[in-house]
Design an enzyme around this catalytic site. Structure first.
Site, PDB file in Angstrom:
ATOM      1  N   CYS A  90       0.697  -1.217  -0.238  1.00  8.74           N
ATOM      2  CA  CYS A  90      -0.048  -0.046   0.041  1.00  8.74           C
ATOM      3  C   CYS A  90       1.021   1.276   0.038  1.00  8.74           C
ATOM      4  O   CYS A  90       1.727   1.328   0.802  1.00  8.74           O
ATOM      5  CB  CYS A  90      -0.842  -0.021   1.193  1.00  8.74           C
ATOM      6  SG  CYS A  90      -1.745   1.529   1.638  1.00  8.74           S
ATOM      7  N   GLU A  91       0.704   2.128  -1.113  1.00 10.22           N
ATOM      8  CA  GLU A  91       1.605   3.274  -0.974  1.00 10.22           C
ATOM      9  C   GLU A  91       1.135   4.409  -0.077  1.00 10.22           C
ATOM     10  O   GLU A  91       2.058   5.314   0.328  1.00 10.22           O
ATOM     11  CB  GLU A  91       1.348   3.994  -2.408  1.00 10.22           C
ATOM     12  CG  GLU A  91      -0.052   4.720  -2.732  1.00 10.22           C
ATOM     13  CD  GLU A  91      -0.188   5.215  -3.960  1.00 10.22           C
ATOM     14  OE1 GLU A  91      -1.021   6.242  -4.171  1.00 10.22           O
ATOM     15  OE2 GLU A  91       0.247   4.596  -4.925  1.00 10.22           O
ATOM     16  N   HIS A  92      -0.037   4.298   0.818  1.00 10.94           N
ATOM     17  CA  HIS A  92      -0.378   5.283   1.938  1.00 10.94           C
ATOM     18  C   HIS A  92       0.700   4.962   2.946  1.00 10.94           C
ATOM     19  O   HIS A  92       0.903   5.940   3.943  1.00 10.94           O
ATOM     20  CB  HIS A  92      -1.749   5.267   2.190  1.00 10.94           C
ATOM     21  CG  HIS A  92      -2.393   5.701   1.149  1.00 10.94           C
ATOM     22  ND1 HIS A  92      -3.946   5.200   0.685  1.00 10.94           N
ATOM     23  CD2 HIS A  92      -2.401   6.393  -0.205  1.00 10.94           C
ATOM     24  CE1 HIS A  92      -4.250   5.628  -0.392  1.00 10.94           C
ATOM     25  NE2 HIS A  92      -3.334   6.381  -0.959  1.00 10.94           N
ATOM     26  N   HIS A  93       0.612   3.735   3.451  1.00  8.25           N
ATOM     27  CA  HIS A  93       1.313   3.425   4.538  1.00  8.25           C
ATOM     28  C   HIS A  93       2.655   2.473   4.432  1.00  8.25           C
ATOM     29  O   HIS A  93       3.163   1.972   5.657  1.00  8.25           O
ATOM     30  CB  HIS A  93       0.461   2.406   5.571  1.00  8.25           C
ATOM     31  CG  HIS A  93      -0.825   3.198   5.776  1.00  8.25           C
ATOM     32  ND1 HIS A  93      -2.090   3.193   5.292  1.00  8.25           N
ATOM     33  CD2 HIS A  93      -1.008   4.398   6.822  1.00  8.25           C
ATOM     34  CE1 HIS A  93      -2.853   4.031   5.747  1.00  8.25           C
ATOM     35  NE2 HIS A  93      -2.284   4.803   6.658  1.00  8.25           N
ATOM     36  N   GLN A 129      -5.217  -0.642  -4.361  1.00 10.73           N
ATOM     37  CA  GLN A 129      -6.016  -1.933  -5.052  1.00 10.73           C
ATOM     38  C   GLN A 129      -6.697  -1.170  -6.274  1.00 10.73           C
ATOM     39  O   GLN A 129      -6.849  -2.060  -7.419  1.00 10.73           O
ATOM     40  CB  GLN A 129      -6.690  -2.553  -4.072  1.00 10.73           C
ATOM     41  CG  GLN A 129      -7.254  -3.545  -4.535  1.00 10.73           C
ATOM     42  CD  GLN A 129      -8.264  -4.545  -3.612  1.00 10.73           C
ATOM     43  OE1 GLN A 129      -8.054  -4.265  -2.333  1.00 10.73           O
ATOM     44  NE2 GLN A 129      -9.074  -5.438  -3.984  1.00 10.73           N
ATOM     45  N   HIS A 139      -5.642  -6.062   3.604  1.00  5.39           N
ATOM     46  CA  HIS A 139      -4.702  -4.914   3.812  1.00  5.39           C
ATOM     47  C   HIS A 139      -4.047  -5.016   5.162  1.00  5.39           C
ATOM     48  O   HIS A 139      -5.047  -4.709   6.125  1.00  5.39           O
ATOM     49  CB  HIS A 139      -5.628  -3.583   3.347  1.00  5.39           C
ATOM     50  CG  HIS A 139      -5.824  -3.580   1.966  1.00  5.39           C
ATOM     51  ND1 HIS A 139      -5.219  -2.622   1.284  1.00  5.39           N
ATOM     52  CD2 HIS A 139      -6.908  -3.987   1.204  1.00  5.39           C
ATOM     53  CE1 HIS A 139      -5.860  -2.556  -0.128  1.00  5.39           C
ATOM     54  NE2 HIS A 139      -6.779  -3.526   0.142  1.00  5.39           N
ATOM     55  N   CYS A 147      -2.738  -2.455   6.740  1.00  5.62           N
ATOM     56  CA  CYS A 147      -3.050  -1.093   7.140  1.00  5.62           C
ATOM     57  C   CYS A 147      -4.554  -1.041   7.872  1.00  5.62           C
ATOM     58  O   CYS A 147      -4.533  -0.169   8.562  1.00  5.62           O
ATOM     59  CB  CYS A 147      -3.154  -0.081   6.054  1.00  5.62           C
ATOM     60  SG  CYS A 147      -3.975  -0.234   4.712  1.00  5.62           S
TER      61      CYS A 147
END
Length: 215
Positions: A101-104, A143, A171, A173
């Site tokens: 995941c590019e956010h976390h 995703q 996920h 996250c």
């Protein structure tokens, strides 16, 4: 040593490690090591303690595989087709994938189901669908975008007349932080071309995919 001083750390080039830019992936091996050392120190850890000494190098080497899709061109694996005429749907289910995941920068992983109607130029090798999923999964991702990218590549580069892509993922996250719901799964879909305009065909594809999910 302060975090800013640690950021300037550069290992000696006679230590048996890989240095510089990896030619296949474009990953800066020394840059990853410096970043990991800085991260460990910034969270209050000692990157020079016994258990963490080799962690920066481990992550640098792992990054070559985890993010190997960044420099790969999907057009190359979709350019070759077999000259077989088919007006029927081809569906490959249960393609397992792992992404980040590019956010976390935490993992998400699950299954991709890819169906398409071949175009006049022929059919794709079945392994090409799995490789296409791998290309888009092996990079910092979300995703929803990954699902759309797979569908668009099959239409634009694979010559498909219609495409359906469904992904199901867990996920980290959501399970390790935040709401911490361990059993939750996220489902995304992308429909293109003939699949989009023919509800009966789309329903047939979804039935075959859900049949797999319910086993």
């Amino acid at each position: 040593m302060s975090p800013s001083e640690d950021d300037s750390f550069v290992p000696a080039h006679d230590d048996g490690l890989e240095h510089g830019i990896d030619p296949k992936t474009g990953i800066d091996m020394d840059g990853v090591r410096r970043a990991v050392r800085l991260y460990l120190r910034s969270i209050g850890e000692d990157p020079d303690r016994e258990g963490l000494k080799k962690t920066p190098d481990r992550i640098a080497r792992a990054s070559k595989q985890i993010f190997s899709g960044l420099k790969k061109d999907p057009a190359k694996i979709l350019s070759r087709r077999f000259p077989v005429h088919s007006d029927e749907m081809v569906l490959v289910r249960d393609i397992r994938f792992y992404s980040v995941c590019e956010h976390h920068l935490l993992p998400f992983f699950g299954l991709a189901h890819v169906g398409y109607f071949p175009g006049p130029s022929g059919v794709l090798g079945l392994s090409k669908l799995a490789r296409l999923v791998e290309i888009y999964a092996r990079r910092p991702q979300v995703q929803e975008r990954m699902t759309s990218q797979i569908a668009d590549a099959l239409m634009n580069e694979g010559g498909a007349r219609g495409v359906i892509v469904v992904t199901q993922a867990q996920h980290m996250c959501m399970t390790m932080r935040g709401v911490q719901k361990a059993e939750s799964r996220t489902v995304t879909s992308a429909v293109r071309g003939r699949m989009l305009h023919n509800p009966t065909t789309r329903a047939e594809a979804m039935h075959l995919i859900l049949e797999s999910s319910n086993r």
